[in-house]
Write an enzyme that holds these catalytic residues in place. Structure first.
Site, PDB file in Angstrom:
ATOM      1  N   HIS A  92      -7.602 -22.591 -46.457  1.00 61.07           N
ATOM      2  CA  HIS A  92      -7.641 -23.626 -45.279  1.00 61.07           C
ATOM      3  C   HIS A  92      -9.048 -24.419 -45.634  1.00 61.07           C
ATOM      4  CE1 HIS A  92      -8.770 -24.421 -41.055  1.00 61.07           C
ATOM      5  NE2 HIS A  92      -7.883 -25.270 -41.140  1.00 61.07           N
ATOM      6  N   SER A  93      -8.584 -25.804 -45.401  1.00 60.35           N
ATOM      7  CA  SER A  93      -9.954 -26.685 -45.396  1.00 60.35           C
ATOM      8  C   SER A  93     -10.842 -26.407 -46.642  1.00 60.35           C
ATOM      9  CB  SER A  93     -10.777 -26.547 -44.107  1.00 60.35           C
ATOM     10  OG  SER A  93     -11.402 -27.737 -43.987  1.00 60.35           O
ATOM     11  N   LEU A  94     -12.014 -26.026 -46.425  1.00 60.81           N
ATOM     12  CA  LEU A  94     -12.889 -25.910 -47.737  1.00 60.81           C
ATOM     13  C   LEU A  94     -12.345 -24.743 -48.342  1.00 60.81           C
ATOM     14  CD1 LEU A  94     -15.539 -25.854 -49.010  1.00 60.81           C
ATOM     15  CD2 LEU A  94     -16.339 -23.902 -47.304  1.00 60.81           C
TER      16      LEU A  94
END
Length: 285
Positions: A92-94
């Site tokens: 998720h994301s990073l």
């Protein structure tokens, strides 16, 4: 440095299926996936990690500049620890951005890649390289001075939950979701709680790379990839920035990428995991 991971009790995995490494977003922790994983196929072996300086993992040594490559190396240590020859990355994301770089660098290890609201967008013009690097070093020194001259604040649980609800992309998550992150986000001290995440994460940890370099990495991904984007993030962030929209177009044209848009916010794995579970399960099957 110690890296903390845990295997959710709901799934121990079948020998024939590759394990799934779950990597969270900036300043979050492994509990980010607690609501999503029970909705995914139980035959897989899921391993969730706290990245260094997050959750229950230790921090990088004092005086050290937090660096993108060290986070990739930390994930690579997990893969080596388990002696995986093939695995699936769920980020998720990073965590997803790290996954794109890892998939391009170690294609022989990556079975499939699942990205949750994650696009590589940190691009730098060649003429701005020195300025970007100088800013990172200056911010690092300012953060170190602030940390050396101050004491870590102690909060009540209510204050911690309130802060956890405020997200990096100006979103807000529910109290229930914040309570889930709370389990690994803080440590008890002096009758209250202090945050576990490394304050140096307030500085940029991304590689200073040109658009051509970033796109070269994405083009070299060889595994089947599912990219699930938040409609809210797309409307507020991606579509208003030419760097973001350029990467989105590259993802859409990539022969190995399957891009899906869901009506949810950036923290969709915490807030509305039921909107992701069908897409991910179909992709895994």
């Amino acid at each position: 440095m110690s890296l903390c991971y845990y295997v959710p009790a709901k799934a121990w995995g079948a020998p024939s299926d590759p394990p799934i490494l779950c990597v969270h977003a900036m300043q979050d922790n492994a509990a980010s996936f607690d609501k999503l994983l029970p909705l995914l196929p139980a035959r897989y072996y899921y391993v969730c990690i706290d990245l260094p300086g997050h959750g229950l993992s230790s921090h990088f040594p004092p005086g050290m500049l937090l660096d993108w490559l060290n986070y990739l190396l930390a994930c690579h240590r997990v893969v080596n620890h388990f002696a995986w020859t093939k695995f699936i990355w769920l980020g998720h994301s990073l965590g997803g951005q790290l996954g794109t770089h890892y998939a391009a660098m170690f294609p022989q290890l990556m079975d499939r890649l699942i990205l949750l609201d994650a696009m590589n967008q940190r691009k730098t013009k060649v003429e701005d390289t020195l300025t970007k690097v100088r800013d990172i070093l200056t911010n690092q020194m300012n953060l170190e001075e602030k940390l050396n001259n101050g004491t870590q604040p102690v909060y009540t649980k209510e204050q911690v939950v309130s802060k956890l609800k405020q997200r990096l992309l100006l979103n807000e998550i529910s109290t229930e979701s914040a309570e889930i992150l709370f389990t690994r986000a803080v440590s008890a001290r002096d009758g209250g709680f202090v945050f576990n995440f490394d304050q140096r994460l307030k500085n940029k940890i991304y590689l200073v790379m040109t658009e051509d370099q970033q796109h070269s990495i994405i083009r070299n991904i060889q595994c089947q990839t599912l990219c699930i984007l938040s409609q809210d993030s797309f409307n507020r962030v991606w579509i208003v920035n030419e760097n973001y929209i350029g990467t989105y177009c590259l993802y859409s044209r990539h022969p190995k990428f399957h891009v899906e848009m869901v009506d949810s916010g950036h923290d969709m794995e915490l807030e509305e995991p039921e909107k992701l579970s069908g897409l991910i399960s179909d992709f895994l099957d």
